[in-house]
Design a protein around this motif. Structure first.
Motif, PDB file in Angstrom:
ATOM      1  N   PRO A  31      36.750  66.352 -23.087  1.00  0.00           N
ATOM      2  CA  PRO A  31      35.319  66.505 -23.378  1.00  0.00           C
ATOM      3  C   PRO A  31      34.382  65.444 -22.812  1.00  0.00           C
ATOM      4  N   THR A  32      34.870  64.215 -22.607  1.00  0.00           N
ATOM      5  CA  THR A  32      33.932  63.111 -22.323  1.00  0.00           C
ATOM      6  C   THR A  32      34.254  62.426 -20.991  1.00  0.00           C
ATOM      7  N   GLY A  36      29.283  64.201 -21.249  1.00  0.00           N
ATOM      8  CA  GLY A  36      29.937  65.038 -22.256  1.00  0.00           C
ATOM      9  C   GLY A  36      30.076  64.364 -23.615  1.00  0.00           C
ATOM     10  N   GLY A  37      29.719  65.091 -24.669  1.00  0.00           N
ATOM     11  CA  GLY A  37      29.858  64.563 -26.018  1.00  0.00           C
ATOM     12  C   GLY A  37      28.588  63.913 -26.539  1.00  0.00           C
ATOM     13  N   THR A  44      24.285  63.725 -27.103  1.00  0.00           N
ATOM     14  CA  THR A  44      23.210  64.679 -27.410  1.00  0.00           C
ATOM     15  C   THR A  44      21.880  64.036 -27.040  1.00  0.00           C
ATOM     16  N   TRP A  71      27.839  68.353 -15.921  1.00  0.00           N
ATOM     17  CA  TRP A  71      27.575  68.241 -17.365  1.00  0.00           C
ATOM     18  C   TRP A  71      26.506  69.266 -17.709  1.00  0.00           C
ATOM     19  N   GLU A  93      22.792  69.124 -26.695  1.00  0.00           N
ATOM     20  CA  GLU A  93      24.218  68.771 -26.601  1.00  0.00           C
ATOM     21  C   GLU A  93      24.707  68.862 -25.149  1.00  0.00           C
ATOM     22  N   SER A 116      27.982  68.978 -22.501  1.00  0.00           N
ATOM     23  CA  SER A 116      29.417  69.288 -22.470  1.00  0.00           C
ATOM     24  C   SER A 116      29.928  69.370 -21.034  1.00  0.00           C
ATOM     25  N   ASN A 117      31.228  69.263 -20.925  1.00  0.00           N
ATOM     26  CA  ASN A 117      31.920  69.289 -19.628  1.00  0.00           C
ATOM     27  C   ASN A 117      32.091  70.738 -19.173  1.00  0.00           C
TER      28      ASN A 117
END
Ligand code: MTE
Length: 395
Positions: free
Chosen positions: A138-139, A279-280, A282, A381, A388, A390-391
């Motif tokens: 995710p990050t 990613g991850g 906000t 991203w 939000e 995310s990947n």
């Protein structure tokens, strides 16, 4: 005060009391409020922690230097804190005709020799390796965190080979060997050593290497995948042919779509990643953001980084923060006003050779989807209306 910011209207305790004395912490530590910025292990990646990896928290770092305590770690057999007074570096030849005299150096002897300090990135060949087939983590810490950049101090290896009277006409390769139990041995072509860039380093970011990163000696092979940066370096052998050791014949090789393996792809091609936002995270609200990231190339300096906010349709050139260094991380920044609508952020690096970082579509055409090593595709991203991040992968 019933209205207004209490943090401004009231005197906090630290303005009305004595602070901690000097040397309360003889070795300085980060603020307690930064305790979440840590290197982290990806659970399930390796069955044994001593043969695993911890990733650097790129999302929380500024500039280009990785604090030594956050440098990523990759060990095949765990790390040791070696007593420097007992550590030795031997330089020998695979046969005696390749050099005049084999020598053994103590650390004190090495530290008397002419030294150099240079800033370089180190990237594990397996960085981004989980993402070959599809999105896996995710990050940015997990997608790109097998990457760090330090100022290394040490003796150029060429100086030691000269000291031993190496015959460069015959000795065309170097074998580097670590003192840990992993039998980590790697072949380095002599041209790299002759360029003066390869170093036997004892210093990292102004102090001695950290044990996890090879204390008291490690090889620094600028631009080349991390596995060749042998830690706890105890021996350099000069030879007249590549050694094809287990870590170069079976591991750190590239599986091609036709089923063949490509060996010795050791130079890390140009790559970049946006670290904020990533990613991850906000976004707070629509409006102004400084979009920031890192770019690097194993072939020299970064020349340009372009950023897209619409998944690769339109590109704008980012600001590179100088001085731009050879085979080092380069920080880029670009202004962005988020209108609150969905967006896909990407960065694309170009190095001084003119090489341009590929898209996933371009890379997979040549390399397929089943490799582990040397994934330098453009990272995407995605930002949705809630802010939000995310990947995602864009071909
Ligand atoms: N050297 C020894 N002796 N043993 C190792 O396990 N791991 C290699 C390399 N050198 C390793 C080693 C690998 S695969 C990488 S990516 C880098 O060290 C990681 O360096 P770091 O732990 O300082 O980040």
């Amino acid at each position: 005060a019933s209205e207004g910011d209490a943090n401004i209207l009231q005197n906090p305790a630290w303005t009305t009391s004595l602070g901690q004395p000097v040397a309360a912490r003889p070795y300085g530590m980060p603020s307690q409020y930064e305790s979440q910025l840590l290197r982290r292990e990806s659970p399930g990646l390796a069955r044994v922690g001593g043969a695993s990896v911890s990733f650097a928290p790129l999302q929380g770092l500024f500039g280009i230097i990785t604090p030594s305590g956050l440098h990523f770690e990759r060990h095949h057999q765990g790390w040791h804190d070696i007593d420097p007074s007992k550590h030795r570096l031997m330089v020998n030849g695979s046969d005696d005709s390749l050099l005049k005299k084999a020598k053994v150096y103590t650390l004190d002897e090495l530290m008397r020799l002419p030294s150099a300090s240079r800033i370089h990135f180190i990237e594990c060949g397996a960085n981004t390796g989980l993402e070959w087939g599809n999105v896996a983590v995710p990050t940015v810490q997990y997608t790109h965190g097998m990457l760090s950049c330090s100022e290394f101090t040490g003796v150029p290896l060429k100086y030691l080979l000269d000291d031993c009277g190496v015959d460069y006409k015959k000795a065309r390769y170097v074998l580097a060997e670590g003192a840990d139990g992993s039998s980590m041995t790697r072949t380095i072509p002599m041209e790299m050593v002759e360029s003066g860039e390869v170093m036997v380093a004892y210093g990292q970011n102004g102090e001695m290497l950290r044990p996890e990163n090879g204390y008291p000696l490690r090889l620094v092979v600028p631009g080349v995948q991390g596995v060749s940066w042998v830690k706890w370096l105890r021996r350099i052998e000069v030879g007249d042919q590549p050694y094809a050791t287990k870590d170069e014949a079976v591991h750190y090789i590239d599986l091609l779509p036709n089923g063949l393996h490509r060996q010795y792809s050791s130079v890390q091609e140009a790559k970049s990643v946006i670290t904020t936002p990533s990613g991850g995270q906000t976004l707070l609200d629509h409006g102004f953001y400084n979009v920031s990231g890192l770019a690097w190339s194993g072939r020299g300096k970064i020349k340009q980084v372009d950023v897209s906010f619409d998944g690769g349709i339109n590109w704008q050139t980012a600001r590179l923060e100088g001085p731009i260094q050879n085979k080092a991380l380069t920080r880029f920044n670009i202004n962005w006003v988020w209108d609150g609508k969905p967006a896909i952020l990407q960065s694309r690096a170009m190095d001084e050779t003119g090489y341009v970082q590929p898209t996933y579509g371009q890379l997979r055409k040549v390399r397929g989807t089943k490799s582990i090593y040397h994934n330098n595709a453009i990272q995407s991203w995605k930002i949705i209306e809630s802010g939000e991040v995310s990947n995602v992968q864009v071909l």
